[in-house]
Write an enzyme that holds these catalytic residues in place. Structure first.
Site, short mmCIF file in Angstrom:
data_model
loop_
_atom_site.label_atom_id
_atom_site.label_comp_id
_atom_site.label_asym_id
_atom_site.label_seq_id
_atom_site.Cartn_x
_atom_site.Cartn_y
_atom_site.Cartn_z
N LYS A 22 55.15 61.93 -8.56
CA LYS A 22 55.46 61.58 -7.16
C LYS A 22 54.78 62.56 -6.21
CE LYS A 22 59.45 62.83 -4.97
NZ LYS A 22 59.13 63.36 -3.64
N ASN A 23 54.99 63.86 -6.43
CA ASN A 23 54.45 64.84 -5.50
C ASN A 23 52.95 65.02 -5.65
OD1 ASN A 23 57.04 65.14 -4.68
ND2 ASN A 23 57.35 67.20 -5.51
N CYS A 116 64.71 63.60 1.17
CA CYS A 116 65.88 64.23 0.55
C CYS A 116 66.59 65.14 1.53
CB CYS A 116 65.43 65.08 -0.63
SG CYS A 116 64.92 64.12 -2.03
N ARG A 121 65.36 71.00 6.75
CA ARG A 121 63.97 70.77 6.32
C ARG A 121 63.09 70.59 7.54
NH1 ARG A 121 63.03 67.11 1.10
NH2 ARG A 121 61.17 68.37 0.98
N ASP A 305 62.87 71.65 -7.91
CA ASP A 305 63.18 70.25 -8.22
C ASP A 305 63.83 70.08 -9.59
OD1 ASP A 305 62.27 69.40 -5.79
OD2 ASP A 305 60.32 68.74 -6.50
N ARG A 397 63.40 56.60 -5.89
CA ARG A 397 62.36 57.24 -5.06
C ARG A 397 61.42 58.05 -5.95
NH1 ARG A 397 64.03 61.35 -1.38
NH2 ARG A 397 61.78 61.45 -1.31
C1 UD1 Z 1 57.66 69.71 -1.56
C2 UD1 Z 1 58.03 68.66 -2.56
C3 UD1 Z 1 59.50 68.83 -2.98
C4 UD1 Z 1 59.74 70.26 -3.50
C5 UD1 Z 1 59.24 71.28 -2.50
C6 UD1 Z 1 59.28 72.69 -3.04
C7 UD1 Z 1 56.61 66.80 -1.97
C8 UD1 Z 1 56.51 65.42 -1.41
N1 UD1 Z 1 57.84 67.35 -1.96
O1 UD1 Z 1 58.50 69.53 -0.41
O2 UD1 Z 1 59.77 67.90 -4.02
O3 UD1 Z 1 61.11 70.44 -3.68
O4 UD1 Z 1 57.87 71.01 -2.14
O5 UD1 Z 1 58.55 72.80 -4.21
O6 UD1 Z 1 55.64 67.37 -2.45
N2 UD1 Z 1 60.05 75.03 5.43
C9 UD1 Z 1 60.27 75.41 6.75
N3 UD1 Z 1 59.43 74.90 7.70
C10 UD1 Z 1 58.41 74.05 7.40
C11 UD1 Z 1 58.22 73.67 6.05
C12 UD1 Z 1 59.06 74.19 5.08
O7 UD1 Z 1 61.17 76.18 7.07
O8 UD1 Z 1 57.68 73.63 8.29
C13 UD1 Z 1 60.95 75.59 4.38
C14 UD1 Z 1 61.80 74.52 3.73
O9 UD1 Z 1 62.96 74.25 4.47
C15 UD1 Z 1 62.07 75.12 2.37
C16 UD1 Z 1 60.77 75.86 2.07
O10 UD1 Z 1 60.12 76.06 3.33
O11 UD1 Z 1 63.12 76.04 2.46
C17 UD1 Z 1 59.82 75.14 1.13
O12 UD1 Z 1 59.57 73.84 1.60
P1 UD1 Z 1 58.20 73.07 1.26
O13 UD1 Z 1 57.44 73.80 0.19
O14 UD1 Z 1 57.50 72.81 2.54
O15 UD1 Z 1 58.73 71.72 0.67
P2 UD1 Z 1 58.14 70.27 0.94
O16 UD1 Z 1 56.67 70.32 1.10
O17 UD1 Z 1 58.94 69.59 1.98
#
Ligand code: UD1
Length: 416
Positions: A22-23, A116, A121, A305, A397
């Site tokens: 998925k990712n 999720c 987030r 995850d 999903r």
């Molecule tokens: C992606 C994955 C998700 C996985 C996560 C961490 C996809 C589609 N999803 O989610 O399955 O759990 O990586 O491996 O690839 N954060 C902020 N501000 C931002 C962005 C992130 O504060 O603008 C924080 C988030 O709240 C979290 C951390 O950074 O605490 C990591 O998030 P991130 O690596 O961005 O996760 P996703 O890309 O959303």
């Protein structure tokens, strides 16, 4: 709402071929928007997030067709800039289209992304990083509008190695001819794969898979072909299920090297694991022992995850285990659901403490989010008697062919 009915207490035995990740597929689908000419992705999983991503590409003007597990995207006529709220609202991964839209058109519009529920987030890292490259952002209610009047490169230091922010910046960088350097980049295999995909499209990319990625775009990219990486989280989920229920499972089309920390924890819990090439075999008698502290971290650490599925596998383990999540410290909504099966888990400051119980009992519980839902499913499979999992559509999903795969392994599950 869909309900999954599970009659638990059966060992899982058999062979499963892991689907595409998925990712892994979502950023590649976003990247196809940048190709002059068609791109073809094989081994795309049949999951709702992929259906939605294909729908987003169609809304943006791409010709998208799916034949079996292969998706072809031709972005030649794509002139849309707006991701409709019903699509961005239901999938957080939709934010990944922002970078590609900016690179292609210099503007984009989306609603606050959903997906999720993992505590907070936000997308502030994405926005602040894009601003370093000259992107202007405006918000009106939940709608975000982006314009990129003066494109320039730059050095961006991410405050946290965010997967989505790194991927978005890599895609946006394709719209600038000056170098874009991402420091503190995410090192997840799916991020590295996006780098390789962009290079196959003709871009200059260096350092993907490491903490500093340098990209040079600004020239037309061509469409390309790629097989989607196998899903390491789907692998971790089936391994955790078998660990919890007992049994003997062989997973094909996977990469043990990408799952070391998960395999280490399951081995420590008492499972026998054999890896050969792209196969992992796990044998468990269902009598596990506590593993002490498991800390979810960014890659190459234990993946966040896999935290809920592995936690669920440890509910009946003799002794205690502690789960800490340093990536999403609030990712514990599934704990209250796991307690409904009789589990003994306490949460405290981004940690969950599991003290194994002798048995779990069938219950009605809710899939709180995709991976938390997988944890609930594992508890139901390991429990005595019948369980009902509400909002089981959330599992679809991220898990392709979930019910048929489980039935093949000997589980009694059905969507009601
Ligand atoms: C992606 C994955 C998700 C996985 C996560 C961490 C996809 C589609 N999803 O989610 O399955 O759990 O990586 O491996 O690839 N954060 C902020 N501000 C931002 C962005 C992130 O504060 O603008 C924080 C988030 O709240 C979290 C951390 O950074 O605490 C990591 O998030 P991130 O690596 O961005 O996760 P996703 O890309 O959303």
């Amino acid at each position: 709402m869909q309900t999954l009915v599970v009659r638990g207490g059966k060992p899982l035995c058999g062979t499963i071929c892991v689907h595409g990740a998925k990712n892994g597929v979502l950023p590649l689908l976003a990247a196809t928007l940048l190709g002059n000419g068609p791109s073809e992705l094989s081994d795309c999983p049949e999951i709702t997030d992929v259906l939605r991503a294909a729908e987003i590409l169609r809304c943006l003007g791409c010709a998208v067709c799916r034949e079996g597990n292969t998706i072809r995207v031709d972005a030649t006529k794509a002139c849309g800039i707006c991701i409709p709220p019903e699509l961005s609202g239901s999938m957080r991964g939709s934010v990944i289209f922002l970078g590609a839209l900016l690179a292609r058109h210099g503007c984009a519009e989306l609603s606050a992304p959903g997906g999720c529920v993992l505590g907070e987030r936000p997308i502030d890292f994405h926005i602040r990083a894009l601003e370093v490259l000259g992107v202007h952002t405006e918000s009106e209610g939940s709608v975000l509008r982006f314009r990129w009047p003066k494109r320039h490169g730059g050095v961006i230091t991410l405050p946290f190695p965010s997967v989505g922010a790194t991927e978005n910046l890599m895609l946006a960088a394709m719209g600038v001819s000056e170098p874009v350097v991402i420091c503190g980049a995410a090192r997840e295999p799916e991020v590295a794969e996006l780098g390789r995909f962009l290079r196959a499209m003709g871009a200059e990319v260096e350092g993907e898979g490491g903490s500093v990625i340098t990209l040079c775009g600004g020239k037309p990219l061509r469409g390309t072909e790629r097989r989607v990486l196998p899903d390491r989280i789907e692998t971790a989920t089936y391994l955790s299920m078998t660990a919890a229920c007992g049994g003997d499972i062989c997973l094909k089309n996977t990469d043990p090297e990408l799952l070391r920390p998960v395999l280490d924890v399951l081995e420590k819990a008492g499972c026998m694991i054999f890896c050969e090439g792209s196969e992992i075999r796990l044998q468990s008698d269902g009598d596990l022992c506590g593993v002490g502290l498991v800390r979810a971290e960014t890659y190459p650490g234990f993946p966040t995850d896999a935290q809920a599925p592995v936690s669920a596998a440890l509910l009946r383990a003799k002794g205690c285990s502690e789960i800490e999540d340093t990536v999403f410290p609030c990712r514990f909504r599934h704990i209250a659901e796991l307690r409904k099966f009789g589990a003994n888990i306490q949460t405290d400051n981004a940690r969950a403490v599991i003290c194994g119980v002798r048995a779990l009992y069938g219950a009605t519980a809710t899939a709180t989010e995709l991976r938390g839902g997988a944890g609930v499913l594992i508890a139901a499979l390991a429990a005595e008697g019948e369980s009902r999992i509400m909002h089981a559509e959330l599992l679809l999903r991220g898990y392709a062919a979930l019910d048929t795969s489980l039935q093949k392994l000997g589980a009694e599950v059905r969507f009601a």
